[in-house]
Design an enzyme around this catalytic site. Structure first.
Site, short mmCIF file in Angstrom:
data_model
loop_
_atom_site.label_atom_id
_atom_site.label_comp_id
_atom_site.label_asym_id
_atom_site.label_seq_id
_atom_site.Cartn_x
_atom_site.Cartn_y
_atom_site.Cartn_z
CB CYS A 169 -4.61 -5.59 -25.24
SG CYS A 169 -4.98 -3.86 -25.57
CB ALA A 201 16.14 2.96 -49.50
CB ALA A 236 17.67 -2.48 -61.00
#
Length: 689
Positions: free
Chosen positions: A175, A123, A27
């Site tokens: 590194c 998701a 939303a």
């Protein structure tokens, strides 16, 4: 609404819309536009889910939200606002994550179709698998800046979201971050790691102390260790920085690994851990109150309160000046002792707090009138001032937390953002790297680009158009539609392409979900298998793993605590060797994966594992993306919480330069059109869908 007005839609579409039940996932930027479009088009049975809450930065284009809604649930407020367009609509809002076990296959099966308005890959992967498991059509979408895309996914008929491998998130060797940064993004990543070391959930892999285990120093270290057989005691990183001038490096331990004193450990050893409040009572014989700085504290500002016969040490917080001296003078001096690192590089320059602040009165800083505040480049003295203010605030907030709790870096938190910007720019100055404005740092630190309201509106409209085709049983008319930044050679900004068939070798939607992973079974632990391989790479949520040996040996269980004791053990401890097959199952996703282990003593670039199934295609995509993309921050720094990211900014995912040519819907007599290329290099690290 539109479905009820005669003449707008044919009767078949009106009936399909009225009888449909749709799920909107997200939303935010696209979700607000989509919800408005749905209710105005006549969709009355809608469920919307979003875990996020409304932030001030959302208000510039998520028009369903207003100032009074800040802090409230996006899904709940979006429902309330949408009902003002159509009060008779039945809209159910869920303030929750779509990846919750509460939303299984049976939840998805009650919908006519699912519409994604998400902003992160994790998701999207999950919803893709759930729709495949429930056999529900998914209309997928994405936007990034001026670019956008909408497509339709149906089990057995089209490519799923994971059919085309996505380029791996760009990461940087430890590194490089600690010792030899050469780009602004290296300094920004270092600054975020420093935030976590001081205020957040410290990760040993994200330590910011100079790395004496740098591969470039191996020969140098060996020579020095061979020449020092006199039993001299090895010094810690901090001791070397403060008093060592011979450039000696820590020797390897019994396991052959170089032990480096971490920033957090060094801090705790000097009594400035903000979670430890030291109270010292010393008889002083005084009868008056006074406040003096405690000489026993190296980095924390401690006040001695003399009252009666007691001396009370009160921890006030991190001292920004001493932080600065440790990070930008002592540690840099230690790096300079590693001569081999600078044989072909520009040497860094240690800084002094007093010297920098002495420049403050001399630097005019230039005029910033008419320039947005976040787009003004700070001078070095300004960086020190911001660092001091931000450190004081963050220290105070950190002390107020309960024991064991920590702060979480948030791009929308002023002092968190100021701290990272100041530290990144100071480090950039030390190494002669271009500095960045706060606006640029915010974009790079979250691997994000600003979203554009117009793009979201266009994509939301396309979502509804494709959804109507699906509901009207015109699936053959569905298209993948690309929104380009500039017109293509045919003068089009919106380019429709035919939907592609499923990829036979896809490990998600093919008939046989199989994959091979190359790793060292003697060193790879079950924790790495679960978190980095199954969850991180193959996007499982709660995997169960057993050895396909006919005995059903369980390695990992999704039941809490059942196999926790196994996680530190290596695969070899369970007789998992070259050629062993593992059955990996995710009950929530209704997804099973057969994983074959390919043993390898070592991999290129020190990688822990490598997916080798369909390796040629995956390597081609990743190499192409790596060659074209600009430097970007690592994703898990997403968050590490990718599914919690704010919708005012769309997540950047490296573009998988789609390997295939796609047929457009208007190619009767014209030459086949390739998938639209991104027009400018600055957009090359964007992936939509």
């Amino acid at each position: 609404m539109a479905a009820q007005v005669p003449g707008i839609f044919p009767e078949s579409i009106q009936n399909a819309i009225k009888s449909s039940k749709v799920l909107v996932v997200g939303a935010g930027g696209i979700g607000c536009e989509l919800l408005k479009n749905l209710v105005l088009s006549g969709f009355h049975d809608i469920e919307v889910i979003d875990l996020d809450t409304i932030d001030v930065s959302n208000l510039n284009r998520q028009f369903l939200f207003h100032k009074q809604h800040v802090g409230r649930s996006k899904s709940q407020v979006a429902r309330e606002s949408a009902l003002r367009f159509c009060p008779q609509a039945n809209i159910v809002a869920h303030h929750d994550t779509i990846m919750s076990p509460d939303y299984g296959a049976t939840f998805y099966q009650k919908f006519s179709l699912v519409m994604n308005a998400l902003d992160n890959r994790a998701a999207r992967n999950h919803v893709n698998r759930m729709c495949l498991a429930a056999d529900v059509t998914l209309v997928e979408s994405g936007s990034a800046g001026y670019l956008g895309q909408v497509t339709v996914i149906r089990k057995g008929s089209t490519e799923c979201y994971e059919c085309q491998p996505k380029a791996a998130a760009k990461t940087f060797p430890g590194c490089t971050i600690r010792n030899t940064p050469s780009e602004p993004i290296h300094c920004i990543v270092w600054a975020k790691h420093l935030f976590n070391q001081l205020f957040g959930e410290g990760d040993p892999d994200e330590d910011v102390s100079p790395d004496s285990a740098d591969p470039e120093l191996r020969s140098q270290t060996q020579e020095e260790n061979n020449s020092s057989q006199n039993g001299a005691t090895n010094q810690s990183t901090s001791d070397a920085a403060a008093g060592s001038s011979n450039g000696s490096l820590p020797a390897a331990n019994a396991a052959g690994n170089v032990e480096r004193t971490s920033t957090r450990t060094w801090a705790q050893s000097h009594n400035y851990d903000p979670q430890v409040w030291s109270v010292a009572f010393v008889c002083c014989g005084g009868l008056r109150y006074s406040g003096v700085e405690c000489g026993f504290c190296v980095l924390w500002r401690v006040t001695m309160l003399r009252c009666g016969v007691w001396l009370l040490c009160v921890v006030e917080g991190y001292d920004a000046q001493k932080l600065f001296s440790k990070l930008f003078h002592d540690d840099i001096a230690y790096l300079l002792s590693m001569d081999k690192l600078w044989s072909k590089r520009r040497k860094p320059t240690p800084l002094s707090w007093d010297s920098v602040m002495a420049q403050h009165n001399e630097d005019s800083g230039g005029s910033a009138e008419g320039v947005i505040k976040d787009q003004v480049l700070w001078t070095l003295p300004q960086c020190l001032q911001v660092l001091s203010t931000a450190t004081a605030d963050l220290s105070k907030r950190f002390q107020a937390l309960s024991s064991g709790d920590h702060l979480v870096w948030d791009k929308d938190d002023k002092n968190s953002m100021d701290f990272v910007t100041a530290c990144a720019n100071i480090r950039a100055h030390v190494f002669g790297i271009a500095q960045k404005t706060r606006f640029d740092v915010k974009s790079m630190a979250g691997n994000i680009i600003p979203a554009i309201a117009t793009t979201n509106a266009i994509i939301a409209g396309l979502l509804v158009l494709e959804a109507i085709k699906v509901l009207d049983n015109r699936f053959e008319d569905c298209r993948t539609v690309y929104l380009n930044r500039l017109p293509n050679p045919r003068g089009r900004v919106l380019v429709p392409c035919r939907l592609e068939k499923p990829v036979p070798t896809c490990y998600v939607c093919s008939a046989k979900n199989e994959v091979s992973v190359q790793l060292n079974s003697a060193t790879t632990t079950l924790a790495v298998l679960e978190e980095k391989i199954l969850k991180g790479t193959f996007n499982m949520v709660a995997p169960d793993v057993e050895v396909a040996d006919g005995k059903g040996t369980i390695l990992i269980s999704s039941e809490p605590g059942e196999t926790t004791h196994n996680l530190p053990k290596t695969l070899k401890d369970f007789s998992v060797v070259d050629g062993t097959r593992l059955n990996c199952d995710d009950f929530l996703q209704n997804y099973t994966l057969a994983l074959t282990v390919l043993h390898c003593d070592s991999l290129e670039d020190g990688a822990e594992f490598r997916v080798v199934a369909d390796a040629e295609q995956l390597k081609k995509i990743q190499d192409s993306a790596s060659a074209s993309e600009e430097p970007a921050a690592p994703a898990a720094a997403a968050d590490s919480k990718a599914d919690d990211s704010d919708d005012d900014i769309q997540m950047v995912e490296a573009e998988s330069p789609a390997a295939k040519k796609r047929k457009t819907s208007t190619q009767e007599s014209e030459q086949p059109l390739k998938k639209p290329r991104l027009q400018r290099q600055e957009d090359d690290d964007i992936v939509l869908l």
